[in-house]
Motif scaffolding. Structure first.
Motif, PDB file in Angstrom:
ATOM      1  N   TYR A  49       0.844  -1.189   0.000  1.00 57.36           N
ATOM      2  CA  TYR A  49       0.000   0.000   0.000  1.00 57.36           C
ATOM      3  C   TYR A  49       0.883   1.245   0.000  1.00 57.36           C
ATOM      4  O   TYR A  49       2.103   1.170   0.212  1.00 57.36           O
ATOM      5  CB  TYR A  49      -0.928  -0.002   1.220  1.00 57.36           C
ATOM      6  CG  TYR A  49      -0.229  -0.217   2.543  1.00 57.36           C
ATOM      7  CD1 TYR A  49       0.370   0.834   3.235  1.00 57.36           C
ATOM      8  CD2 TYR A  49      -0.152  -1.502   3.108  1.00 57.36           C
ATOM      9  CE1 TYR A  49       1.021   0.630   4.439  1.00 57.36           C
ATOM     10  CE2 TYR A  49       0.490  -1.715   4.314  1.00 57.36           C
ATOM     11  CZ  TYR A  49       1.077  -0.642   4.976  1.00 57.36           C
ATOM     12  OH  TYR A  49       1.724  -0.844   6.169  1.00 57.36           O
ATOM     13  N   ILE A  50       0.288   2.389  -0.250  1.00 60.42           N
ATOM     14  CA  ILE A  50       1.024   3.653  -0.325  1.00 60.42           C
ATOM     15  C   ILE A  50       1.768   3.914   0.993  1.00 60.42           C
ATOM     16  O   ILE A  50       1.208   3.776   2.078  1.00 60.42           O
ATOM     17  CB  ILE A  50       0.071   4.821  -0.635  1.00 60.42           C
ATOM     18  CG1 ILE A  50      -0.530   4.648  -2.044  1.00 60.42           C
ATOM     19  CG2 ILE A  50       0.793   6.165  -0.529  1.00 60.42           C
ATOM     20  CD1 ILE A  50      -1.587   5.684  -2.379  1.00 60.42           C
ATOM     21  N   GLY A  51       3.022   4.264   0.880  1.00 52.46           N
ATOM     22  CA  GLY A  51       3.815   4.582   2.050  1.00 52.46           C
ATOM     23  C   GLY A  51       4.496   3.396   2.706  1.00 52.46           C
ATOM     24  O   GLY A  51       5.203   3.555   3.700  1.00 52.46           O
ATOM     25  N   HIS A  52       4.291   2.200   2.150  1.00 53.75           N
ATOM     26  CA  HIS A  52       4.833   0.978   2.748  1.00 53.75           C
ATOM     27  C   HIS A  52       6.173   0.590   2.147  1.00 53.75           C
ATOM     28  O   HIS A  52       7.033   0.010   2.834  1.00 53.75           O
ATOM     29  CB  HIS A  52       3.824  -0.165   2.568  1.00 53.75           C
ATOM     30  CG  HIS A  52       4.133  -1.383   3.373  1.00 53.75           C
ATOM     31  ND1 HIS A  52       3.727  -2.651   3.009  1.00 53.75           N
ATOM     32  CD2 HIS A  52       4.836  -1.549   4.522  1.00 53.75           C
ATOM     33  CE1 HIS A  52       4.148  -3.522   3.904  1.00 53.75           C
ATOM     34  NE2 HIS A  52       4.820  -2.882   4.837  1.00 53.75           N
ATOM     35  N   THR A  53       6.384   0.908   0.873  1.00 51.73           N
ATOM     36  CA  THR A  53       7.577   0.442   0.166  1.00 51.73           C
ATOM     37  C   THR A  53       8.857   1.121   0.644  1.00 51.73           C
ATOM     38  O   THR A  53       9.864   0.446   0.905  1.00 51.73           O
ATOM     39  CB  THR A  53       7.406   0.648  -1.352  1.00 51.73           C
ATOM     40  OG1 THR A  53       6.351  -0.192  -1.824  1.00 51.73           O
ATOM     41  CG2 THR A  53       8.697   0.297  -2.095  1.00 51.73           C
ATOM     42  N   ALA A  54       8.833   2.432   0.752  1.00 51.70           N
ATOM     43  CA  ALA A  54      10.058   3.159   1.114  1.00 51.70           C
ATOM     44  C   ALA A  54      10.666   2.675   2.429  1.00 51.70           C
ATOM     45  O   ALA A  54      11.869   2.363   2.478  1.00 51.70           O
ATOM     46  CB  ALA A  54       9.787   4.664   1.167  1.00 51.70           C
ATOM     47  N   PRO A  55       9.905   2.567   3.506  1.00 48.96           N
ATOM     48  CA  PRO A  55      10.522   2.082   4.754  1.00 48.96           C
ATOM     49  C   PRO A  55      11.000   0.639   4.663  1.00 48.96           C
ATOM     50  O   PRO A  55      12.015   0.278   5.265  1.00 48.96           O
ATOM     51  CB  PRO A  55       9.404   2.246   5.792  1.00 48.96           C
ATOM     52  CG  PRO A  55       8.148   2.422   5.030  1.00 48.96           C
ATOM     53  CD  PRO A  55       8.527   3.043   3.733  1.00 48.96           C
ATOM     54  N   LYS A  56      10.280  -0.226   3.909  1.00 49.34           N
ATOM     55  CA  LYS A  56      10.728  -1.608   3.755  1.00 49.34           C
ATOM     56  C   LYS A  56      12.069  -1.660   3.034  1.00 49.34           C
ATOM     57  O   LYS A  56      13.003  -2.354   3.464  1.00 49.34           O
ATOM     58  CB  LYS A  56       9.695  -2.428   2.967  1.00 49.34           C
ATOM     59  CG  LYS A  56       8.452  -2.799   3.737  1.00 49.34           C
ATOM     60  CD  LYS A  56       7.581  -3.790   2.958  1.00 49.34           C
ATOM     61  CE  LYS A  56       8.215  -5.159   2.894  1.00 49.34           C
ATOM     62  NZ  LYS A  56       7.302  -6.178   2.332  1.00 49.34           N
ATOM     63  N   THR A  57      12.163  -0.946   1.923  1.00 51.85           N
ATOM     64  CA  THR A  57      13.388  -0.955   1.134  1.00 51.85           C
ATOM     65  C   THR A  57      14.552  -0.362   1.918  1.00 51.85           C
ATOM     66  O   THR A  57      15.660  -0.910   1.928  1.00 51.85           O
ATOM     67  CB  THR A  57      13.182  -0.171  -0.176  1.00 51.85           C
ATOM     68  OG1 THR A  57      12.114  -0.757  -0.924  1.00 51.85           O
ATOM     69  CG2 THR A  57      14.442  -0.194  -1.028  1.00 51.85           C
ATOM     70  N   LYS A  58      14.286   0.742   2.585  1.00 51.68           N
ATOM     71  CA  LYS A  58      15.362   1.399   3.344  1.00 51.68           C
ATOM     72  C   LYS A  58      15.836   0.536   4.510  1.00 51.68           C
ATOM     73  O   LYS A  58      17.025   0.545   4.852  1.00 51.68           O
ATOM     74  CB  LYS A  58      14.882   2.765   3.836  1.00 51.68           C
ATOM     75  CG  LYS A  58      14.719   3.784   2.702  1.00 51.68           C
ATOM     76  CD  LYS A  58      14.170   5.114   3.208  1.00 51.68           C
ATOM     77  CE  LYS A  58      14.008   6.101   2.060  1.00 51.68           C
ATOM     78  NZ  LYS A  58      13.415   7.392   2.529  1.00 51.68           N
ATOM     79  N   GLU A  59      14.944  -0.207   5.113  1.00 55.01           N
ATOM     80  CA  GLU A  59      15.332  -1.091   6.212  1.00 55.01           C
ATOM     81  C   GLU A  59      16.243  -2.214   5.725  1.00 55.01           C
ATOM     82  O   GLU A  59      17.229  -2.570   6.374  1.00 55.01           O
ATOM     83  CB  GLU A  59      14.086  -1.686   6.869  1.00 55.01           C
ATOM     84  CG  GLU A  59      14.369  -2.597   8.063  1.00 55.01           C
ATOM     85  CD  GLU A  59      15.089  -1.892   9.205  1.00 55.01           C
ATOM     86  OE1 GLU A  59      15.841  -2.572   9.923  1.00 55.01           O
ATOM     87  OE2 GLU A  59      14.898  -0.662   9.361  1.00 55.01           O
TER      88      GLU A  59
END
Length: 298
Positions: free
Chosen positions: A110-120
């Motif tokens: 969902y929107i806003g979920h990808t960036a933190p997952k990838t950065k982690e």
């Protein structure tokens, strides 16, 4: 006039410990000669570049991101682990850790979920190697609401800005990776080394099976060896064949059939030889032979 300063390449090679990595690669993997040759070439390039720097004539850090292409079960993950070790010994990365991920580890739902997952994931892999298996699944142009593009943009940015502290290896089928690079030229421009992994031959797969059996303290009797060679030939001609992975699965199932065979005859005392020996029936009861027969009749 002072004599020109020299360097002992052999001594530098021994001191780096890279030879140990290359030897382990040679001993640990059956076949894959083009891959082993390519890894040796990369090792030579990076060792010489390190020596050039010691004389003050080196360039900026070389681009180390890589692409490993080939069918499943051809040793891509194993070679990636060795590559991480080699890069660490040469001082190009801080640790020899390899973080292996797929699309699901990077792309949110969902929107806003990808960036933190990838950065982690990137934070976890920093200082070592990030191995992205089936990397082409990051890009799904048929789905306008797919969030893979966001992960791609973050990866591209970090691959460029943090290339001194992270090596990314993209892996997958050759044809799909070619299309992925065509659709995402940013990746192609950042990937310096492309290594293609060939399929194993039937004889190489039989030797791989032998190493797997030895590691688990099993063996094939003479009739089982003949049966397993026939199994390999039949399985190679069937769909979804995955090289060494398929061989491992076949041996797991053969061990299961052996256990059932021994259990059903448990009233009779067993020797150690009975416990470690796979017989022809343990191989020949595979559905692969039924499927091969069906294909021959069609």
């Amino acid at each position: 006039m002072d004599a020109p300063e020299t360097v002992d390449l052999e001594a530098a090679f021994v001191a780096s410990g890279v030879g140990e990595v290359l030897d382990a690669l040679e001993r640990g993997l059956i076949g894959l000669q083009p891959v082993k040759r390519r890894i040796r070439e990369i090792a030579a390039l990076l060792l010489v570049e390190r020596l050039r720097r010691s004389f003050g004539v080196g360039s900026e850090n070389p681009t180390l991101h890589m692409s490993f292409t080939g069918n499943p079960g051809t040793g891509k993950t194993t070679v990636a682990l060795r590559m991480a070790d080699m890069l660490h010994r040469l001082g190009y990365i801080r640790t020899n850790q390899l973080v292996s991920v797929t699309r699901d580890d990077l792309v949110g739902q969902y929107i806003g979920h990808t960036a933190p997952k990838t950065k982690e994931i990137l934070k976890k892999a920093m200082g070592g190697v990030l191995f992205i298996d089936e990397a082409y699944y990051l890009y799904r142009p048929e789905n306008e609401r797919d969030y893979g593009q966001e992960a791609i943009e973050i990866l591209l940015q970090v691959m460029e800005s943090r290339r001194d502290d992270l090596v990314v290896i993209l892996a997958g089928y050759t044809d799909r990776m070619d299309r992925f690079f065509t659709a995402n030229p940013g990746f192609r421009s950042r990937v310096a080394h492309h290594v293609d992994f060939p399929d194993y031959s039937a004889e190489e797969l039989f030797l791989i099976a032998g190493k797997m059996l030895e590691a688990t303290h099993y063996r094939l009797d003479t009739a089982a060896e003949e049966a397993f060679r026939a199994y390999i030939t039949a399985r190679m001609g069937q769909p979804h064949f995955a090289n060494a992975r398929s061989i491992r699965n076949a041996l797991d199932r053969a061990r299961m059939r052996q256990a059932v065979r021994l259990f059903e005859n448990r009233a009779t005392p067993k020797t150690v030889a009975d416990l470690i020996t796979l017989k022809a029936d343990d191989i020949l009861k595979s559905r692969v032979f039924e499927q091969a027969t069906s294909l021959e009749k069609t």
